[in-house]
Design a protein around this motif. Structure first.
Motif, PDB file in Angstrom:
ATOM      1  N   PRO A 285      41.126 -55.043   8.903  1.00  0.00           N
ATOM      2  CA  PRO A 285      40.504 -56.079   9.737  1.00  0.00           C
ATOM      3  C   PRO A 285      40.902 -55.909  11.198  1.00  0.00           C
ATOM      4  O   PRO A 285      42.090 -55.772  11.502  1.00  0.00           O
TER       5      PRO A 285
ATOM      6  N   GLY B 231      36.472 -53.093  16.661  1.00  0.00           N
ATOM      7  CA  GLY B 231      35.742 -53.929  15.720  1.00  0.00           C
ATOM      8  C   GLY B 231      34.272 -53.581  15.604  1.00  0.00           C
ATOM      9  O   GLY B 231      33.651 -53.843  14.572  1.00  0.00           O
TER      10      GLY B 231
ATOM     11  N   ARG C  57      37.972 -48.548   8.716  1.00  0.00           N
ATOM     12  CA  ARG C  57      37.062 -49.698   8.740  1.00  0.00           C
ATOM     13  C   ARG C  57      37.485 -50.777   7.755  1.00  0.00           C
ATOM     14  O   ARG C  57      36.996 -51.904   7.829  1.00  0.00           O
ATOM     15  N   SER C  58      38.391 -50.455   6.831  1.00  0.00           N
ATOM     16  CA  SER C  58      38.879 -51.468   5.889  1.00  0.00           C
ATOM     17  C   SER C  58      39.962 -52.348   6.499  1.00  0.00           C
ATOM     18  O   SER C  58      40.271 -53.404   5.958  1.00  0.00           O
TER      19      SER C  58
ATOM     20  N   SER D 167      41.181 -57.960  13.589  1.00  0.00           N
ATOM     21  CA  SER D 167      42.077 -58.995  14.117  1.00  0.00           C
ATOM     22  C   SER D 167      43.540 -58.708  13.812  1.00  0.00           C
ATOM     23  O   SER D 167      44.422 -59.139  14.562  1.00  0.00           O
ATOM     24  N   THR D 168      43.821 -57.962  12.725  1.00  0.00           N
ATOM     25  CA  THR D 168      45.220 -57.662  12.397  1.00  0.00           C
ATOM     26  C   THR D 168      45.834 -56.654  13.355  1.00  0.00           C
ATOM     27  O   THR D 168      47.072 -56.535  13.418  1.00  0.00           O
TER      28      THR D 168
END
Length: 274
Positions: free
Chosen positions: A122, A148, A119-120, A124-125
């Motif tokens: 992102p 997400g 969950r750390s 989008s990456t």
């Protein structure tokens, strides 16, 4: 002051705050209109032009189609379908995995560090990774939305299932409830407030991930239409997409709050002592 008078004063305060916000919104829109017209900035059109473009693009169709245009059918419906499908898959997986981890200390201790690592990152990456795995299309977009959205549902479900009152579990043992009965009659109702808190956070995240995935790897949808408007320097159309996303967020949040109040009415009544 009597109790009745105190309750009357406190009940008037939220209404007064809402009334202030109802007046602030048109004032803010009017100020935006005047400021943009006086500035004549190319990238900040007045709200009137944005509303006209919004109507032209998506809501100027025939009444037989609920005023939806061809662009609306090509953009809105696929976006909403992906949003709800991805959100539903993430919520189902998050609740199931979260409850299972919350009720198993050993499994939770083993998996929880990986969850916090996941969950750390992102979401989008990871879009390039999803593009390689699924290529451009709906599977890639669904994978992005699920990744997400799943984390707040999973973490809140795990936390809610972990902190069920011990007396409830012992009562179920005394009455010799089966594992399925303990799950459906004790654990899930006790964890429901936490689960719904995660579900509510996931609604806005699903909308965000839907747009991000469509900006990167889609040939249709609201995000793709905004990207196309940007490339054509159709600034009012781009702002129309932003406004539409904001309206969708308000509508989805309001609908979810209504469902949450209905489903958790027993919890609110118990908390208020009634």
């Amino acid at each position: 002051m009597s109790a009745n008078a105190t309750s009357a004063v406190t009940s008037r305060r939220p209404f007064g705050r809402r009334l202030v916000w109802y007046w602030l919104l048109p004032v803010a829109v009017l100020a935006w209109e005047l400021a943009t017209r006086s500035a004549q900035a190319a990238y900040f059109p007045p709200p009137s032009r944005i509303v006209v473009r919004l109507h032209e693009m998506w809501f100027s169709g025939p009444p037989s189609r609920a005023f939806l245009t061809d662009e609306a059918l090509a953009d809105l419906l696929p976006s909403l379908a992906r949003l709800f499908a991805g959100w539903a898959m993430a919520c189902a997986a998050g609740v199931l995995a979260g409850v299972a981890l919350g009720r198993s200390r050993g499994l939770s201790a083993l998996v929880e560090p990986l969850l916090h690592f996941g969950r750390s990152v992102p979401p989008s990456t990871l879009l390039p990774v999803f593009l390689v795995l699924f290529e451009i299309g709906t599977p890639m977009e669904l994978a992005s939305i699920v990744y997400g959205v799943i984390w707040p549902v999973l973490i809140n479900s795990m936390d809610g299932a972990r902190h069920v009152d011990r007396q409830y579990i012992e009562t179920g043992t005394v009455y010799r409830l089966s594992a399925w009965q303990r799950l459906t009659r004790i654990i899930l109702p006790a964890a429901a407030p936490k689960i719904f808190a995660g579900l509510r956070l996931s609604v806005s995240l699903a909308l965000i991930m839907m747009v991000i995935s469509e900006l990167v790897g889609s040939s249709e949808g609201i995000g793709h239409r905004m990207l196309e408007a940007q490339s054509q320097f159709d600034i009012p159309a781009m702002w129309a997409g932003i406004v539409l996303l904001g309206l969708l967020g308000i509508a989805l949040n309001g609908a979810f709050l209504g469902v949450e109040r209905t489903v958790l009415s027993w919890h609110r009544g118990a908390r208020n002592g009634g």
